[in-house]
Structures are given as C-alpha cells and as structure tokens.
Scaffold this motif. Structure first.
Motif, PDB file in Angstrom:
ATOM      1  N   VAL A  29      73.442 101.275  11.177  1.00  0.00           N
ATOM      2  CA  VAL A  29      74.615 101.173  12.061  1.00  0.00           C
ATOM      3  C   VAL A  29      75.031  99.707  12.144  1.00  0.00           C
ATOM      4  N   LEU A  30      76.272  99.447  11.761  1.00  0.00           N
ATOM      5  CA  LEU A  30      76.801  98.090  11.783  1.00  0.00           C
ATOM      6  C   LEU A  30      77.864  97.976  12.872  1.00  0.00           C
ATOM      7  N   MET A  31      78.246  96.741  13.149  1.00  0.00           N
ATOM      8  CA  MET A  31      79.262  96.521  14.171  1.00  0.00           C
ATOM      9  C   MET A  31      80.012  95.242  13.831  1.00  0.00           C
ATOM     10  N   GLN A  32      81.316  95.298  13.858  1.00  0.00           N
ATOM     11  CA  GLN A  32      82.089  94.086  13.613  1.00  0.00           C
ATOM     12  C   GLN A  32      81.944  93.124  14.795  1.00  0.00           C
ATOM     13  N   ALA A  33      82.103  91.837  14.480  1.00  0.00           N
ATOM     14  CA  ALA A  33      81.810  90.790  15.472  1.00  0.00           C
ATOM     15  C   ALA A  33      82.619  90.957  16.761  1.00  0.00           C
ATOM     16  N   ASN A  34      83.871  91.421  16.647  1.00  0.00           N
ATOM     17  CA  ASN A  34      84.688  91.561  17.848  1.00  0.00           C
ATOM     18  C   ASN A  34      84.868  93.013  18.283  1.00  0.00           C
ATOM     19  N   ALA A  35      84.015  93.879  17.801  1.00  0.00           N
ATOM     20  CA  ALA A  35      84.083  95.276  18.249  1.00  0.00           C
ATOM     21  C   ALA A  35      83.285  95.407  19.545  1.00  0.00           C
ATOM     22  N   ILE A  36      83.508  96.508  20.245  1.00  0.00           N
ATOM     23  CA  ILE A  36      82.694  96.797  21.429  1.00  0.00           C
ATOM     24  C   ILE A  36      82.092  98.200  21.281  1.00  0.00           C
ATOM     25  N   TYR A  37      80.950  98.397  21.896  1.00  0.00           N
ATOM     26  CA  TYR A  37      80.259  99.686  21.815  1.00  0.00           C
ATOM     27  C   TYR A  37      79.726  99.926  23.217  1.00  0.00           C
ATOM     28  N   SER A  38      80.165 101.024  23.843  1.00  0.00           N
ATOM     29  CA  SER A  38      79.816 101.146  25.262  1.00  0.00           C
ATOM     30  C   SER A  38      79.712 102.595  25.709  1.00  0.00           C
ATOM     31  N   VAL A  39      79.003 102.775  26.800  1.00  0.00           N
ATOM     32  CA  VAL A  39      78.749 104.098  27.353  1.00  0.00           C
ATOM     33  C   VAL A  39      79.970 104.599  28.118  1.00  0.00           C
ATOM     34  N   ILE A  40      80.788 103.683  28.563  1.00  0.00           N
ATOM     35  CA  ILE A  40      81.987 104.049  29.331  1.00  0.00           C
ATOM     36  C   ILE A  40      82.954 102.881  29.215  1.00  0.00           C
ATOM     37  N   SER A  41      84.251 103.139  29.386  1.00  0.00           N
ATOM     38  CA  SER A  41      85.207 102.036  29.323  1.00  0.00           C
ATOM     39  C   SER A  41      84.967 101.115  30.521  1.00  0.00           C
ATOM     40  N   PRO A  42      85.280  99.822  30.367  1.00  0.00           N
ATOM     41  CA  PRO A  42      85.123  98.909  31.505  1.00  0.00           C
ATOM     42  C   PRO A  42      85.903  99.410  32.731  1.00  0.00           C
ATOM     43  N   GLU A  43      87.096  99.984  32.490  1.00  0.00           N
ATOM     44  CA  GLU A  43      87.911 100.470  33.593  1.00  0.00           C
ATOM     45  C   GLU A  43      87.225 101.651  34.290  1.00  0.00           C
ATOM     46  N   GLY A  44      86.646 102.538  33.473  1.00  0.00           N
ATOM     47  CA  GLY A  44      85.967 103.704  34.035  1.00  0.00           C
ATOM     48  C   GLY A  44      84.743 103.298  34.842  1.00  0.00           C
ATOM     49  N   CYS A  45      83.993 102.351  34.306  1.00  0.00           N
ATOM     50  CA  CYS A  45      82.790 101.877  34.989  1.00  0.00           C
ATOM     51  C   CYS A  45      83.172 101.223  36.314  1.00  0.00           C
ATOM     52  N   ALA A  46      84.225 100.403  36.274  1.00  0.00           N
ATOM     53  CA  ALA A  46      84.672  99.715  37.490  1.00  0.00           C
ATOM     54  C   ALA A  46      85.123 100.729  38.541  1.00  0.00           C
ATOM     55  N   ALA A  47      85.830 101.767  38.070  1.00  0.00           N
ATOM     56  CA  ALA A  47      86.337 102.775  39.006  1.00  0.00           C
ATOM     57  C   ALA A  47      85.186 103.498  39.701  1.00  0.00           C
ATOM     58  N   ILE A  48      84.103 103.707  38.974  1.00  0.00           N
ATOM     59  CA  ILE A  48      82.997 104.462  39.558  1.00  0.00           C
ATOM     60  C   ILE A  48      82.069 103.567  40.381  1.00  0.00           C
ATOM     61  N   LEU A  49      81.633 102.445  39.803  1.00  0.00           N
ATOM     62  CA  LEU A  49      80.629 101.637  40.494  1.00  0.00           C
ATOM     63  C   LEU A  49      81.231 100.668  41.509  1.00  0.00           C
ATOM     64  N   TRP A  50      82.412 100.129  41.182  1.00  0.00           N
ATOM     65  CA  TRP A  50      83.046  99.201  42.133  1.00  0.00           C
ATOM     66  C   TRP A  50      84.124  99.914  42.946  1.00  0.00           C
ATOM     67  N   ARG A  51      84.399 101.163  42.586  1.00  0.00           N
ATOM     68  CA  ARG A  51      85.482 101.955  43.176  1.00  0.00           C
ATOM     69  C   ARG A  51      86.828 101.235  43.070  1.00  0.00           C
ATOM     70  N   ASP A  52      87.025 100.508  41.958  1.00  0.00           N
ATOM     71  CA  ASP A  52      88.238  99.745  41.777  1.00  0.00           C
ATOM     72  C   ASP A  52      88.394  99.417  40.293  1.00  0.00           C
ATOM     73  N   ALA A  53      89.339 100.084  39.623  1.00  0.00           N
ATOM     74  CA  ALA A  53      89.511  99.908  38.181  1.00  0.00           C
ATOM     75  C   ALA A  53      89.922  98.473  37.843  1.00  0.00           C
ATOM     76  N   GLU A  54      90.415  97.742  38.854  1.00  0.00           N
ATOM     77  CA  GLU A  54      90.830  96.354  38.615  1.00  0.00           C
ATOM     78  C   GLU A  54      89.635  95.455  38.315  1.00  0.00           C
ATOM     79  N   GLN A  55      88.446  95.925  38.620  1.00  0.00           N
ATOM     80  CA  GLN A  55      87.244  95.114  38.408  1.00  0.00           C
ATOM     81  C   GLN A  55      86.694  95.258  36.985  1.00  0.00           C
ATOM     82  N   ALA A  56      87.550  95.700  36.048  1.00  0.00           N
ATOM     83  CA  ALA A  56      87.089  95.993  34.689  1.00  0.00           C
ATOM     84  C   ALA A  56      86.362  94.800  34.045  1.00  0.00           C
TER      85      ALA A  56
END
Lengths: 289, 303
Positions: B199-226
């Motif tokens: 499994v390779l990954m380009q230098a500027n790619a991202i690999y994540s369990v959830i989008s930053p916006e989704g994570c912020a919405a759930i854990l910070w309860r604010d999508a602006e905290q992406a």
C-alpha cells in the motif's frame, strides 16, 4: 461534505443511557421507551431484556449476552488483559486516555469486545460479544486484535465463531489505525474461511459503519435481532443528503434489510440460543461428512 | 501544543490505567509530539489532497498505460462511473486496474458522484478482481474518494455489505496487488479497494477514518473545527507511514501533483512498478497468508 459516517449512533431506548430521559415524559426509570409501559427489573431479566408488553429489545451488556447464549459456566474469557494504547495522543474536548479510563470504570470491561471459549446448546464454539456501553462499541486496535485472536483460535481448534455485534463503527480517537481494523478483521474472517470454520455474526442494535462494512457482513449466515439499526451510514447523515424528502419509515432497520435480501433471519432474543444451537448442530454434522 | 502535552503528561499519571512503563512511554509521546507537523501543515495536505486540479485515476492511466480498455457495469444492475475499472498494458505488463474517479468540471463531478461509489461500483470492482485472478494479471488500485456514497439507495443496495465483500475478495486474490492513495483516502469507501500486498500513498494524499469535518461535527460538535480535528487524527502521509499503515510514500512534484501532472505520473509509475516487482516476489502459495499477516500487524495496544 459534512460527516460521511454516522459514528455517534443514538443509543435508542437504553434503560441505562447516561443522558437524556430514558423513561420518557413520566420520568420513571423503569419505563419502556417504545410503549411507555412500566416494568420490574426481575420481570425484564426473565424476558431476556425484552419488553413483555411490546417486544422492545433493550440493549444488553456483553456479560448479560454471554449469560443468555452460552451454557451455564461454559464461557472462559481470553485476552481480557488487552488495553488500547493512544497512538495519536488524541485529544478532542477530552483526552482519549481519559475516555478509556472512564469507559473501563463504568463498564468494568477492558474494551468494547469480550471473547472466549463457550458451549452453546452443548456445542463447543468460540463466542465474541461487543458491548455498546464501552465507547459506543467502537472498533479500535483492541477490538480488532481480540477479534483476530478469536478467529485464530477458532481456526486452530476447527470450531465455529459466533460474534454478537453492537457498534457505532470505527473508533475515531485511534485515527487511521481504527480504519485499518476493517481490513484486519476481514483478513481474520478469511482465515476462518480458509480453515472451513463457520462464522455466524449476530447483528444487534446498532451495527453500523466500519463494523457493518467489515466482519459483521461476512457471516456464513446473517442474523439480526428485531428493530436493530444495520446501516453503513445512519439515518441522520443520510437525511442530510436528501434534504426535505422523508426517509423510509423502516430505513436501515433489520426488517428492511431482511426485505431487501441482506439478512437470512431476524431472530427474537428469546429464540436466539436455540436458533444458534440448530445452526451449530448442522455445521458440526456437516464437517464430519 | 504545550498545553496538550502537559495534559497528556498529567492524565495517565493520575489515572494510572492501561499504562506500562509510564515514563518511557511519556518520553516517546513527547518526542513524537515535538516532531509533529503543525496544524497548518496537516491542513495543507488536506487541501492539496482535495485540490481541484489534482490528477485523478484516468489522468494517470492516460500517462502510464500504453493501452487501457475500460470495463463497464457490475453485470447486475448498472455501471457506476465513480469507480473506473479496466485492463491494460502498464510498463510491459498486462494488469487490471480499479480506481476512484472524481470529475473535473461540474457536469462530470455530478455524473461521477464526486468519486463516491455505490455498492454497484464495488461489485464492478469485484468482477474485475475475478478477471485478474482468472488470467493472472496483477491488480493496481488507485484510491481517491471522500467516502462511499451515504444515500438511501446506496444503503438499500447494501453499501456496508459490499464494502466488506470487496475487501475479502481482495484478501483472497492469488495475484500480486498494489494500492496507492492518490488523493482522499476516505474511510470505508477507500479501504474497500485498498487491501493489497503493498500500500503506497502520495506525499500530499490523506488517508483517514472520517473526514475532518465529520470528526469535528461529532467530537467537537462543530464542523468548523475541521482543522483542529485533522491535526488531532493526522491523516497525512508521514503519519500513516509512521504508524505502518502504508509501506512507502510516493513523492510529488514541487508544490504538489496538481502543478505538473506528467511529473506526478512519472513518479507514481516508477513507484508502482517497484511495488509490483516487490509484491511479485512473494511466494504465490503464501501470498494470501502473508497479506493477512501484514494487516494483522496494524494496531497499537498493550498486553
């Protein structure tokens, strides 16, 4: 492009929900969230945690589930010492280590899955059970590793694995490593398949996102409890993609999954143990042919 | 950052739960935190991974394949344009390819559903995996999706189940497989086609369990905290390499892959060939077990 995965599934109708008003307007602690009838604790225990009035399935703790499914005294837990590390030093509004410590204190569990050797209806098997009360049953490194080890032991003993799922999905606090528990558990199921060991997941409310999209969907037989939410994306997030339109009444529920061909059976809790016993007997007889 | 460090340092000591060798562990944490990229640097990777001019699967196919025949349809219901599949000639090999495809302009974007596949897409992919297996073609996959599509029909058609089946189909392949995250490696929709030998990954790619916006919405309860969320779960390539999730990082031209598609393709092509050569060396009879072992190693816990 807001959240794609509904990880924080509401714990519908939990009798011991940490917040909210589980008893509805009446405020009585022993009120069924579905039909508002009152129940006694001993009465509910006698009906396997199912409302005697309306059949609502209350959430079960992992050890309660084991007690309902396994023959008395047959369960011998493995890997209870495994604990999550904190690879990202994750801190949102609270530290992940703090959340873990709280979850361990309130549930008495090391993580969201327990597993061990068991007999169900006198048939030997491996039994793994998830507990939604431990951080929403979320799958991090420990859940993945315990599931792997359960599969490994099943494969080496040539025994079936029964796994009761209840999970909101991957554990965000472990970042990308939590996502990697999906391929890891899938590989574990592949190990079972190569060893011709039956795998029987029992999906209970809720089984969503990363757990549904990995091992939970790969059973030889797919079983669920009534009314369980089984969805990759939960109703709240899907609602955002369709704006004003109304979601189907039974969206994502076991009943609609059954209708659409994603489940073999919806089994009421009281019938689960004999149902599993029949399956295990058929598989055991089949392996001797 | 110091604040966070201080609290991290305090908490395990206070609770004393699940921690062995607290001091050395803390020291490791401190070293790691100090070496961490800043919130801004991580956010830059998120922006570059989503850049509208970033090369997509077909841009690379065009530059890397001598010939490519696209295959359409899942042989059941429909063709999902969010996932491109085909067979072709790549550096004097016949290979099968599966890759997410976002759209360049608004019409194509909507036609390709922003690279968010339906179950039908993964089913098409599985058909091509079978083809690769039958004919002994190595499989290349290019991952670039915000996630699998979260809609009513996708759910009704069994999104979760098909993501799971696509993974186990990859786990069972007897041919060499290489996956590369070339943009957004968004959760289950990404991992559905990323269970590979390498499994390779380009230098500027991202690999994540959830989008930053989704994570912020759930854990910070604010999508602006992406931004804050992204800094907390670190979806950048260096972190994925450090955690053992990817085997190597594929370099990009200065400024990012969007600045020079040809150069980016050349770098990706070389990396894919190297990984494919490497993966081809695995003893075919042990390939499935070795692949399982690779993914078994992923995770951090104490015993």
């Amino acid at each position: 492009m807001s959240s794609r995965i509904d990880v924080s599934v509401e714990q519908r109708g939990s009798g011991n929900a940490p917040s909210g008003d589980p008893g509805g307007k009446a405020g009585h602690p022993n009120t069924c969230p579905s039909c508002q009838s009152h129940y006694r604790d001993d009465e509910l225990a006698a009906t396997y945690g199912v409302c005697p009035q309306c059949g609502h399935h209350f959430p079960l703790r992992a050890h309660e589930r084991v007690a309902q499914l396994a023959d008395a005294g047959s369960f011998a837990e493995d890997d209870a010492q495994l604990r999550s590390a904190d690879p990202l030093s994750f801190f949102d509004v609270r530290a992940y280590t703090d959340r873990l410590a709280d979850a361990e204190t309130t549930t008495g569990l090391g993580d969201a899955l327990i597993s061990g050797a068991a007999h169900i209806e006198r048939r030997p098997c491996r039994l793994a059970v998830m507990d939604f009360a431990f951080m929403g049953g979320s799958m991090g490194s420990v859940v993945g590793e315990k599931f792997w080890r359960a599969c490994e032991r099943s494969a080496s003993d040539g025994l079936p694995l029964v796994c009761v799922t209840a999970s909101g999905g991957a554990r965000m606090q472990e970042g990308i490593l939590s996502l990697m528990q999906m391929p890891k558990t899938v590989c574990a199921v592949d190990m079972l398949r190569e060893a011709s060991c039956p795998f029987i997941p029992v999906m209970t409310h809720p089984t969503t996102a990363g757990v549904l999209a990995s091992f939970a969907s790969l059973g030889d037989v797919a079983i669920s409890e009534p009314d369980a939410l089984l969805a990759f994306t939960g109703p709240r997030v899907v609602q955002q993609t369709i704006k004003g339109e109304k979601l189907p009444e039974d969206f994502g529920l076991a009943e609609s999954n059954y209708r659409l061909g994603h489940l073999d059976a919806i089994v009421e809790r009281s019938g689960l143990r004999p149902y599993l016993g029949r399956l295990l007997a058929i598989f055991a007889a089949g392996s001797q042919q | 950052m110091r604040d966070r460090l201080a609290r991290v340092r305090e908490l395990p000591l206070l609770r004393g739960v699940g921690v062995r060798d607290e001091l050395s562990r803390l020291q490791q944490q401190i070293e790691r935190v100090q070496a961490e990229p800043s919130e801004e640097e991580i956010w830059r990777a998120v922006e570059l991974a989503r850049h509208q001019d970033r090369p997509y699967t077909l841009d690379y196919v065009e530059r890397l394949f001598d010939d490519f025949v696209e295959l359409h349809g899942d042989r059941h219901l429909t063709d999902d344009p969010a996932l491109v599949c085909g067979i072709g000639r790549f550096r004097s090999r016949s290979v099968a390819l599966i890759g997410h495809q976002k759209g360049r302009d608004i019409h194509e974007r909507s036609r390709r559903n922003f690279g968010m596949a339906f179950p039908e897409g993964y089913r098409k992919g599985m058909r091509v995996m079978e083809l690769a297996q039958r004919h002994g073609f190595p499989l290349l996959t290019l991952v670039d999706t915000p996630g699998a599509f979260p809609g009513v029909a996708a759910e009704q058609h069994g999104q979760g189940g098909w993501i799971a089946r696509s993974q186990i189909a990859m786990a069972q392949l007897g041919v060499p497989t290489v996956a590369c995250v070339i943009g957004e490696g968004g959760s289950g929709g990404a991992v559905a086609i990323a269970l590979a030998d390498r499994v390779l990954m380009q230098a500027n790619a991202i690999y994540s369990v959830i989008s930053p916006e989704g994570c912020a919405a759930i854990l910070w309860r604010d999508a602006e905290q992406a931004k804050k969320a992204a800094a907390a779960f670190r979806p950048n390539a260096a972190n994925c390499l450090q955690l053992g999730v990817v085997d190597s990082i594929v370099q990009e031209p200065p400024g990012g892959a969007h600045e020079d598609h040809d150069a980016a393709a050349a770098m990706l092509g070389d990396a894919l060939v190297a990984a494919l050569t490497d993966a081809s060396k695995i003893d075919a009879t042990k390939r499935r077990a070795k692949r399982r072992e690779k993914f078994r190693m992923m995770g951090v816990y104490t015993t």
